[in-house]
Design an enzyme around this catalytic site. Structure first.
Site, PDB file in Angstrom:
ATOM      1  N   ASP A 152       0.874  -1.179   0.000  1.00  0.00           N
ATOM      2  CA  ASP A 152       0.000   0.000   0.000  1.00  0.00           C
ATOM      3  C   ASP A 152       0.906   1.223   0.000  1.00  0.00           C
ATOM      4  O   ASP A 152       2.001   1.179  -0.556  1.00  0.00           O
ATOM      5  CB  ASP A 152      -0.957  -0.046   1.191  1.00  0.00           C
ATOM      6  CG  ASP A 152      -2.277   0.680   0.914  1.00  0.00           C
ATOM      7  OD1 ASP A 152      -2.215   1.854   0.535  1.00  0.00           O
ATOM      8  OD2 ASP A 152      -3.352   0.076   1.086  1.00  0.00           O
ATOM      9  N   HIS A 177       2.305   2.178  -3.151  1.00  0.00           N
ATOM     10  CA  HIS A 177       1.395   3.191  -3.701  1.00  0.00           C
ATOM     11  C   HIS A 177       1.953   4.603  -3.613  1.00  0.00           C
ATOM     12  O   HIS A 177       1.231   5.561  -3.868  1.00  0.00           O
ATOM     13  CB  HIS A 177       0.036   3.109  -2.999  1.00  0.00           C
ATOM     14  CG  HIS A 177      -0.686   1.820  -3.268  1.00  0.00           C
ATOM     15  ND1 HIS A 177      -1.940   1.546  -2.754  1.00  0.00           N
ATOM     16  CD2 HIS A 177      -0.339   0.724  -3.990  1.00  0.00           C
ATOM     17  CE1 HIS A 177      -2.324   0.335  -3.139  1.00  0.00           C
ATOM     18  NE2 HIS A 177      -1.362  -0.178  -3.889  1.00  0.00           N
TER      19      HIS A 177
END
Length: 424
Positions: free
Chosen positions: A244, A271
């Site tokens: 993430d 991310h």
């Protein structure tokens, strides 16, 4: 569309580009030094070491360390004490038990999908502590991919099932730092967290120096380091690959986040370098300098919407290299297009200087004409195939490619190859 700036706004934005070094951790931060006194030196017992580790932490005086020597230590949740350091040597690994009951908060929710989350205790917690931290060249392994005892799925599989079926996975964070002061991490490797690797709430003063975070790209909700409602935090010389956000700066209803320095780091898959999505209490005075983002889906990202928005200001990104990113720049005020509310996301005094990248979408979306995104771009250059997507933005530009305005020179071949070496 690209909107013109008034003269005063232009001066303000240009000043923000030149003043990046002022928007940062207000402490004087040097490489941390481990405690000089080891109060307990432990070897693994080949059994569950939770009680033995917790007893050593509880009985060590402030300013000392609990030292874990070579081998594998298996443990359930541990609570750190003010001023005490957990020192894990190079050949030692502290492994979190994959047992739901060990982390349960007493309601039987941990390791299950429910209508709400937060049913599990973290593996390691710093709660209302001052000083201390985690040192050493060893490893803390959260076993996110291991089967939970008595089940046929792992923490990560539970998280994916929750995403598919609806509801919230109740899984433990690896490290939680809550209402704490002056916490230090140095040299440690964190891997395979079931959920966030390091989450902070109301922390004043934290240093992460030479930390490695390494978790598979498909491990859901495994953020690297998340400063929330915190101030005076430095993350430097770290390598972060995760499933993430590599780093996510947040400020929900629990307070603002400000004076954060992200200096000389390498981010692999993940991310990206994120602010948000919760920014309702405000994020300000952020410096990102000397960052390489290699294969992150997003690169430099500010994300929020009207359900959780707020003011994000005085954010400077400088000497940044990006490669293999779908959205190298992603500053968006409509993160959830279905969101409703009146918490307006407003991004202003955002500055990019000496930024290099390849292709991808370069997104700058203010909310509407009354809440424009204010940004300054100086020596920001991507490949010819990169595309700008700009709405409701007031921008000052100097030496930007592809052009937002005419008369600019193209990016030379090999510009990315040289930037990482030059900036790190």
């Amino acid at each position: 569309m690209l909107l013109p700036l008034r003269y005063w706004a232009m001066l303000s934005m240009l000043a923000a580009v030149g003043a990046g070094a002022q928007a940062k951790d207000r402490r004087t931060v040097a490489e941390p030094v481990a405690p000089g006194y080891v109060c307990a030196r432990l070897a693994p017992s080949r059994q569950n070491d939770t009680a033995r580790l917790q007893d050593a932490i509880a009985h060590c005086p402030p300013g000392s360390a609990v030292y874990l020597s070579g081998g594998t230590f298996l443990s359930g949740p541990l609570e750190m004490k003010s001023g005490v350091t957990l020192w894990i040597e190079r050949d030692a690994t502290l492994v979190a038990v994959a047992q739901r009951e060990a982390y349960d908060k007493g309601f039987g929710n941990c390791g299950r999908i429910e209508g709400k989350g937060d049913g599990c205790r973290p593996f390691i917690s710093f709660s209302k502590t001052r000083g201390g931290g985690i040192y050493g060249e060893g490893i803390i392994d959260g076993q996110g991919g291991a089967l939970m005892v008595g089940t046929t799925e792992s923490w990560w599989q539970l998280a994916r099932r929750a995403q598919a079926e609806g509801g919230y996975q109740n899984v433990p964070r690896l490290i939680q730092i809550d209402h704490a002061h002056d916490i230090t991490f140095h040299g440690i490797t964190l891997r395979n967290a079931p959920n966030f690797h390091v989450a902070m709430n109301r922390v004043e003063g934290a240093t992460f120096w030479g930390v490695t975070i390494d978790t598979p790209a498909d491990a859901r909700n495994t953020d690297g380091i998340d400063p929330g409602a915190s101030q005076d935090v430095t993350i430097t010389h770290c390598q972060i690959r995760t499933g993430d956000d590599n780093v996510a700066i947040k400020a929900g209803n629990n307070g603002p986040t400000r004076h954060i320095s992200i200096i000389d780091n390498y981010f692999g898959w993940g991310h990206g370098m994120s602010i948000g999505s919760e920014v309702s209490s405000g994020v300000s005075d952020i410096l990102v300098h000397g960052l390489t983002l290699d294969g992150t889906t997003s690169g430099l990202r500010i994300k929020s919407d009207v359900s959780r928005g707020g003011l994000v200001e005085r954010v400077t990104y400088e000497n940044v290299c990006l490669r293999g990113n779908r959205w190298p720049i992603y500053f968006d005020t409509r993160y959830d297009i279905h969101a409703s509310g009146n918490r307006i996301p407003l991004y202003r005094k955002i500055a990019l200087r000496h930024v290099r990248g390849g292709d991808g979408a370069l997104v700058m979306h203010g909310l509407d004409g009354g809440h424009n995104l204010e940004i300054a771009l100086d020596d920001v250059r991507f490949s010819d195939s990169a595309t700008w997507q700009v709405e409701n933005a007031d921008a000052v530009v100097s030496d930007v490619w592809p052009p937002l305005r005419s008369g600019q020179a193209p990016l030379s071949s090999g510009a990315w190859e040289g930037c990482a070496k030059a900036f790190r």
